[in-house]
Write a protein that holds these residues in place. Structure first.
Motif, short mmCIF file in Angstrom:
data_model
loop_
_atom_site.label_atom_id
_atom_site.label_comp_id
_atom_site.label_asym_id
_atom_site.label_seq_id
_atom_site.Cartn_x
_atom_site.Cartn_y
_atom_site.Cartn_z
N UNK A 6 5.39 2.21 -0.21
CA UNK A 6 4.24 3.06 -0.51
C UNK A 6 3.20 3.00 0.61
N UNK A 7 2.83 1.79 1.01
CA UNK A 7 1.77 1.66 2.02
C UNK A 7 2.27 2.06 3.41
N UNK A 8 3.43 1.54 3.77
CA UNK A 8 3.89 1.73 5.13
C UNK A 8 4.47 3.10 5.39
N UNK A 9 5.14 3.68 4.41
CA UNK A 9 5.85 4.92 4.67
C UNK A 9 5.17 6.14 4.06
N UNK A 10 4.25 5.91 3.13
CA UNK A 10 3.55 7.05 2.54
C UNK A 10 2.06 7.00 2.85
N UNK A 11 1.59 5.82 3.27
CA UNK A 11 0.18 5.69 3.61
C UNK A 11 -0.73 5.53 2.41
N UNK A 12 -0.17 5.13 1.27
CA UNK A 12 -1.00 4.92 0.08
C UNK A 12 -1.18 3.43 -0.16
N UNK A 13 -2.42 2.96 -0.22
CA UNK A 13 -2.66 1.55 -0.52
C UNK A 13 -2.90 1.40 -2.01
N UNK A 14 -1.92 0.81 -2.69
CA UNK A 14 -2.08 0.54 -4.12
C UNK A 14 -2.59 -0.89 -4.27
N UNK A 15 -3.63 -1.05 -5.08
CA UNK A 15 -4.10 -2.40 -5.37
C UNK A 15 -3.76 -2.78 -6.81
N UNK A 16 -2.70 -2.15 -7.32
CA UNK A 16 -2.35 -2.44 -8.72
C UNK A 16 -0.88 -2.72 -8.91
N UNK A 17 -0.21 -3.15 -7.83
CA UNK A 17 1.24 -3.31 -7.97
C UNK A 17 1.64 -4.48 -8.85
N UNK A 55 -2.32 9.52 -12.76
CA UNK A 55 -3.79 9.46 -12.85
C UNK A 55 -4.40 9.17 -11.47
N UNK A 56 -3.84 8.15 -10.78
CA UNK A 56 -4.45 7.71 -9.52
C UNK A 56 -4.33 8.77 -8.43
N UNK A 57 -3.25 9.55 -8.45
CA UNK A 57 -3.07 10.54 -7.39
C UNK A 57 -3.98 11.75 -7.55
N UNK A 58 -4.82 11.74 -8.58
CA UNK A 58 -5.83 12.80 -8.68
C UNK A 58 -6.88 12.64 -7.58
N UNK A 59 -6.96 11.43 -7.04
CA UNK A 59 -7.92 11.20 -5.94
C UNK A 59 -7.18 10.66 -4.73
N UNK A 60 -7.88 10.66 -3.58
CA UNK A 60 -7.21 10.21 -2.36
C UNK A 60 -7.89 9.00 -1.75
N UNK A 61 -7.23 8.46 -0.74
CA UNK A 61 -7.80 7.41 0.10
C UNK A 61 -8.31 6.24 -0.70
N UNK A 62 -9.56 5.90 -0.42
CA UNK A 62 -10.16 4.70 -0.96
C UNK A 62 -10.27 4.77 -2.49
N UNK A 63 -10.49 5.98 -3.02
CA UNK A 63 -10.58 6.14 -4.48
C UNK A 63 -9.25 5.82 -5.14
N UNK A 64 -8.17 6.29 -4.50
CA UNK A 64 -6.83 6.01 -5.02
C UNK A 64 -6.66 4.50 -5.20
N UNK A 65 -7.08 3.75 -4.18
CA UNK A 65 -6.94 2.30 -4.23
C UNK A 65 -7.73 1.70 -5.39
N UNK A 66 -8.97 2.16 -5.55
CA UNK A 66 -9.80 1.59 -6.62
C UNK A 66 -9.25 1.96 -8.00
N UNK A 67 -8.69 3.16 -8.12
CA UNK A 67 -8.15 3.58 -9.42
C UNK A 67 -6.93 2.75 -9.78
N UNK A 68 -6.04 2.51 -8.79
CA UNK A 68 -4.87 1.69 -9.11
C UNK A 68 -5.31 0.29 -9.54
N UNK A 69 -6.33 -0.23 -8.87
CA UNK A 69 -6.84 -1.55 -9.23
C UNK A 69 -7.37 -1.56 -10.66
N UNK A 70 -8.15 -0.53 -11.00
CA UNK A 70 -8.75 -0.48 -12.33
C UNK A 70 -7.69 -0.31 -13.41
#
Lengths: 336, 295
Positions: free
Chosen positions: A66-77, A120-135
């Motif tokens: 996800x992070x390396x090949x799609x560029x999405x940082x998930x903080x909820x894995x 749900x998380x993909x409704x937003x991008x970048x830094x918001x995506x990360x915070x949503x996955x965390x939440x």
């Protein structure tokens, strides 16, 4: 994100050194040597430790998809890793499933969870995506804390490893080790195949230039969701295996600290490289094992490694090797 | 006894007050995050750690210097703001030209180091910090008994929130700040020291977190883990409010705190997750957040 292209230094060494004449053979030899090492490792090293390492390596590789090949940082894995551990443990212990079916249950559960969180998380991008996955992962943590089947603070204990396909007894440590190694290799192969498929190419194009991908007619959200679910399912595979290896599933695996740990493993090893997360996981697990006996808190070291990695070598260990003169002569591509 | 929705009025008002108190902290913290993000484009993961540092600064100042609560309320944010300025100047400022996610990862590491260090030296358990004697006791408002200190927390946080809003929206410094958010190189060309502005902003955000920490010290116990428990909720608050607007961050903080308090009355099991649920619903209905303009 987090890719060589976003690094100003990355473009510095564009003069490609002459490729080594035996580059392809050397690359194959390196892979074979690593495989041999994995096969004979339990002779010299405590197998449970090795299995733990393989589980985390697969987890980090799944996260890196996800992070390396799609560029999405998930903080909820951790939700997928720990969630799958609970599902697997429950299926094996309460429903009496054979290990392969129990793990499959965990993988399907993690993929379903990934679908919901991803949508749900993909409704937003970048830094918001990360915070949503965390939440959302934190929400799942509270669910696990209160739900009945997870047994709260106790977790699910004494999970039977069972007989693989009803035939092979996994209670022998060595048998279990080779089972875990086989699953790990299958997982890595799946990731490799996925990354190099047309689907994976589109993911990379989204990472590099999302607007361009949109203008080319790709519905990027659907592709991102596909990558998210895939990553969640593979993280689930790792979590399910861990539950069978240690024969318990606890809250530790669904905490945000666990989500942070997998980010660190990937960052340390090398974001966007196939082997980076494996090495990163190996280093972190070894470090934790080493520090477990002292009363010095691991988080200080982990935090420092994080800061140093971000400040000084964002390519990670394997990424730095790939980008080095020797790495490029051997034909390792830091862009892949 | 007066009843409201089948709940005794006393219990209802009590939970509403707890919600308002939590909301005060959410508002102060999400305000700081929004101020930092607005200019630096960094999600300050260390915000929770800086909140905890504020509380510890007050505790340690009282233990070793005999410094009173009121002085600590001013001194702790200054100390934490200074350390934050050093961190920004020496390390964080190197990351601005990179992807924003590196800032998040760096501050995450920083948070782990700070929390780990305090846990090593002070243990994980909470330590009591007494409320100032001037604010001990409680007032009877007729419909409920209000502990004075809790009333003070609501008033103080509201005042600081409004003061920060006024600083950014109504002063010349704030105008520079907003201009630098829009176009930093142009502002620099006008002779404004933008790097200094960035350092000040990070220090201000961290100082706000520390102020919240001192306010929280007498209510919750001072513990190394107090920050990490609250920061994820504050992230959800920030997602709901959208970080585009200072006022949005403040209002959302209070609203969600109250929503959490009311959930404790009607369905206590869900009180831990209600803010996350609200976040998910807002994202489905209005992805930009309640006050956000950009997605």
């Amino acid at each position: 994100m987090a890719h060589a292209h976003s690094n100003p230094e990355a473009t510095a060494g564009t003069d490609a050194p002459a490729p080594h004449p035996q580059a392809a053979r050397i690359r194959i030899a390196i892979v074979l040597a690593l495989l041999m090492l994995a096969l004979i490792a339990p002779l010299g090293v405590y197998p449970i430790f090795l299995m733990k390492l393989l589980c985390f390596a697969l987890f980090a590789a799944a996260f890196n998809l996800l992070l390396g090949y799609t560029g999405l940082l998930s903080f909820g894995h951790a939700a997928f890793f720990g969630g799958s551990a609970y599902f697997t443990a429950h299926a094996a212990k309460v429903w009496g499933f054979t290990p392969e079916l129990a793990i499959l249950t965990g993988v399907i559960g993690a993929a379903g969870l990934g679908l919901v969180i991803g949508l749900i998380a993909l409704r937003r991008q970048g830094i918001y995506f990360t915070m949503i996955t965390l939440a959302l992962a934190q929400m799942f943590y509270f669910f696990c804390l209160q739900a009945g089947f997870t047994h709260g603070e106790d977790g699910i204990q004494s999970v039977p490893r069972g007989h693989l396909f009803g035939l092979i007894d996994l209670s022998h440590t060595l048998t279990m080790y080779y089972f875990v190694l086989a699953v790990f290799l299958i997982g890595i192969l799946v990731i490799w195949r996925f990354v190099n498929s047309p689907f994976g190419m589109i993911l990379k194009s989204i990472r590099e230039n999302e607007n361009r991908a949109i203008s080319l007619g790709y519905s990027v959200t659907r592709y991102k969701l596909g990558a998210f679910v895939m990553s969640a399912a593979l993280a689930g595979l790792a979590g399910g295996m861990k539950a069978l290896v240690f024969q318990f599933a606890t809250l530790t695996d669904v905490t945000w600290q666990m989500s942070g740990e997998v980010v660190l493993m990937t960052l340390l090893g090398g974001i966007g490289t196939l082997l980076g997360p494996v090495f990163g996981a190996g280093l972190i697990v070894t470090l934790q094992n080493y520090l477990a006996t002292s009363n010095f808190p691991v988080t200080i070291i982990t935090g420092l490694v994080f800061m140093v990695c971000v400040l000084l070598f964002r390519r990670g260990l394997v990424g730095e090797f790939y980008a080095s003169r020797l790495g490029r002569r051997l034909g390792f591509n830091p862009e892949n | 006894m007066t009843m409201i929705f089948g709940i005794p009025l006393q219990a209802f008002m009590g939970q509403l007050l707890i919600g308002l108190i939590n909301g005060s902290f959410y508002a102060l913290l999400s305000l700081g995050l929004a101020v930092i993000f607005g200019l630096l484009r960094v999600i300050n993961f260390a915000h929770g750690a800086q909140y905890m540092l504020g509380a510890f600064a007050a505790l340690l100042l009282a233990m070793y210097g005999g410094v009173s609560y009121w002085v600590a309320l001013l001194l702790a944010p200054v100390i934490v703001g200074l350390t934050a300025a050093v961190v920004e100047k020496t390390m964080l400022s190197r990351l601005y030209k990179l992807d924003h996610l590196y800032g998040l990862l760096f501050t995450f590491g920083l948070a782990l180091v700070i929390e780990g260090t305090f846990r090593y030296f002070f243990g994980a358990s909470g330590k009591p910090y007494p409320a100032p004697s001037a604010l001990s006791g409680a007032s009877n408002l007729g419909f409920m008994v209000l502990p004075n200190y809790r009333g003070w927390v609501v008033v103080a946080s509201l005042a600081v929130c409004i003061a920060t809003w006024a600083l950014i929206e109504r002063t010349k410094l704030g105008a520079y700040l907003r201009a630098a958010t829009e176009n930093p190189s142009l502002v620099q060309a006008f002779g404004i020291n933008v790097p200094l502005l960035l350092t000040l902003t990070y220090a201000l955000g961290a100082g706000l977190a520390a102020f919240a920490g001192v306010l929280a010290a007498p209510i919750y116990q001072v513990s190394p883990l107090m920050g990490s428990n609250i920061i994820i909720v504050v992230f959800a608050v920030v997602v709901v409010g959208g970080m585009g607007s200072i006022m949005g961050a403040i209002v959302t903080g209070y609203l969600l705190g109250i929503a959490e308090g009311l959930t404790k009355v009607f369905y206590p099991e869900a009180s831990n997750i209600v803010i996350f649920v609200i976040m998910a619903i807002v994202l489905i209905l209005r992805p930009a957040g309640l006050f956000g303009k950009d997605v």
